[in-house]
Design an enzyme around this catalytic site. Sequence first.
Site, PDB file in Angstrom:
ATOM      1  N   LYS A   1       0.828  -1.205   0.000  1.00 43.15           N
ATOM      2  CA  LYS A   1       0.000   0.000   0.000  1.00 43.15           C
ATOM      3  C   LYS A   1       0.873   1.269   0.000  1.00 43.15           C
ATOM      4  CE  LYS A   1      -3.950  -2.290   2.260  1.00 43.15           C
ATOM      5  NZ  LYS A   1      -4.789  -2.336   3.491  1.00 43.15           N
TER       6      LYS A   1
ATOM      7  N   ASN B   1      -2.085  -0.074   7.159  1.00 45.82           N
ATOM      8  CA  ASN B   1      -1.482  -1.332   7.603  1.00 45.82           C
ATOM      9  C   ASN B   1      -0.611  -2.003   6.540  1.00 45.82           C
ATOM     10  OD1 ASN B   1      -3.496  -2.108   5.931  1.00 45.82           O
ATOM     11  ND2 ASN B   1      -4.650  -3.289   7.435  1.00 45.82           N
TER      12      ASN B   1
ATOM     13  N   TYR C   1     -12.320  -2.131  -3.432  1.00 42.28           N
ATOM     14  CA  TYR C   1     -12.804  -2.214  -2.047  1.00 42.28           C
ATOM     15  C   TYR C   1     -14.330  -2.118  -1.962  1.00 42.28           C
ATOM     16  CZ  TYR C   1      -8.202  -2.136   0.236  1.00 42.28           C
ATOM     17  OH  TYR C   1      -6.948  -2.463   0.707  1.00 42.28           O
TER      18      TYR C   1
ATOM     19  N   GLU D   1      -9.543 -10.234  -7.997  1.00 46.20           N
ATOM     20  CA  GLU D   1      -8.573  -9.141  -7.841  1.00 46.20           C
ATOM     21  C   GLU D   1      -7.452  -9.251  -8.880  1.00 46.20           C
ATOM     22  OE1 GLU D   1      -7.425  -9.308  -3.693  1.00 46.20           O
ATOM     23  OE2 GLU D   1      -9.395  -8.613  -3.031  1.00 46.20           O
TER      24      GLU D   1
HETATM   25  P1  IDP Z   1      -7.554  -7.118   5.333  1.00 41.28           P
HETATM   26  O1  IDP Z   1      -6.772  -6.073   4.569  1.00 41.28           O
HETATM   27  O2  IDP Z   1      -6.757  -7.681   6.493  1.00 41.28           O
HETATM   28  O3  IDP Z   1      -8.161  -8.183   4.463  1.00 41.28           O
HETATM   29  P2  IDP Z   1     -10.251  -5.991   5.533  1.00 41.28           P
HETATM   30  O4  IDP Z   1     -11.200  -6.266   6.646  1.00 41.28           O
HETATM   31  O5  IDP Z   1     -10.523  -6.623   4.195  1.00 41.28           O
HETATM   32  O6  IDP Z   1      -8.771  -6.352   6.053  1.00 41.28           O
HETATM   33  O7  IDP Z   1     -10.196  -4.409   5.354  1.00 41.28           O
HETATM   34  C1  IDP Z   1      -9.593  -3.813   4.217  1.00 41.28           C
HETATM   35  C2  IDP Z   1      -8.772  -2.645   4.686  1.00 41.28           C
HETATM   36  O8  IDP Z   1      -9.629  -1.639   5.249  1.00 41.28           O
HETATM   37  C3  IDP Z   1      -7.787  -2.971   5.820  1.00 41.28           C
HETATM   38  O9  IDP Z   1      -6.594  -3.576   5.367  1.00 41.28           O
HETATM   39  C4  IDP Z   1      -7.566  -1.603   6.412  1.00 41.28           C
HETATM   40  O10 IDP Z   1      -6.687  -0.822   5.587  1.00 41.28           O
HETATM   41  C5  IDP Z   1      -8.978  -1.015   6.337  1.00 41.28           C
HETATM   42  N1  IDP Z   1      -9.753  -1.321   7.549  1.00 41.28           N
HETATM   43  C6  IDP Z   1     -10.388  -2.459   7.849  1.00 41.28           C
HETATM   44  N2  IDP Z   1     -11.017  -2.433   9.032  1.00 41.28           N
HETATM   45  C7  IDP Z   1     -10.794  -1.206   9.505  1.00 41.28           C
HETATM   46  C8  IDP Z   1     -11.205  -0.539  10.709  1.00 41.28           C
HETATM   47  O11 IDP Z   1     -11.897  -1.093  11.584  1.00 41.28           O
HETATM   48  N3  IDP Z   1     -10.771   0.737  10.871  1.00 41.28           N
HETATM   49  C9  IDP Z   1     -10.001   1.372   9.932  1.00 41.28           C
HETATM   50  N4  IDP Z   1      -9.603   0.779   8.766  1.00 41.28           N
HETATM   51  C10 IDP Z   1      -9.987  -0.498   8.560  1.00 41.28           C
END
Ligand code: IDP
Length: 138
Positions: free
Chosen positions: A11, A114, A51, A128
């Site tokens: 990212k 992250n 997304y 994807e």
């Molecule tokens: P993942 O990337 O581990 O698969 P997902 O639940 O698919 O996690 O969420 C996609 C992205 O959205 C995450 O990697 C993160 O950047 C963001 N995200 C997910 N949950 C949260 C949250 O509770 N707060 C803020 N950002 C979030």
Amino acid sequence: MKIERTLLIIKPDGVARGLIGEVLVRVERKGYRIERIKTLTMDRVFAETHYAEHKGERYYKDLIDYITEGPVVVAVIAGENPIDNLRKIMGATDPLDATAGSIRGSYATSVTRNLVHGSDSTESAAHEIALFFPEMAD
Ligand code: IDP
Ligand code: MG
């Protein structure tokens, strides 16, 4: 051995912080092949497609702002069980929950910012990969 594929994204924070090599070395040393790789900057329409399942979440706007803020590295990773293994190497979504040795556990502090993305199922990997590498779709 059954060869399968997943999509990895480093990212914008990972690229800006100079962590491309750090991420890829872990993926390669685990035993995976980097089958395709490129750098691109997602526009909002593209990011909203990638997304789409998160639309409506309270963090959605922050997520789209974040993922479009600069270049990302996108790669197709091939080998045995790449989806689950890559998610293990990356660590849990929230770096607080990620194991200390994982990529997110080592290098990230924010649940939004992250560092990495990995597909979460065979279906999402196929979807994807086709989105980012349409020339690979069969
Ligand atoms: P993942 O990337 O581990 O698969 P997902 O639940 O698919 O996690 O969420 C996609 C992205 O959205 C995450 O990697 C993160 O950047 C963001 N995200 C997910 N949950 C949260 C949250 O509770 N707060 C803020 N950002 C979030
Ligand atoms: Mg996900």
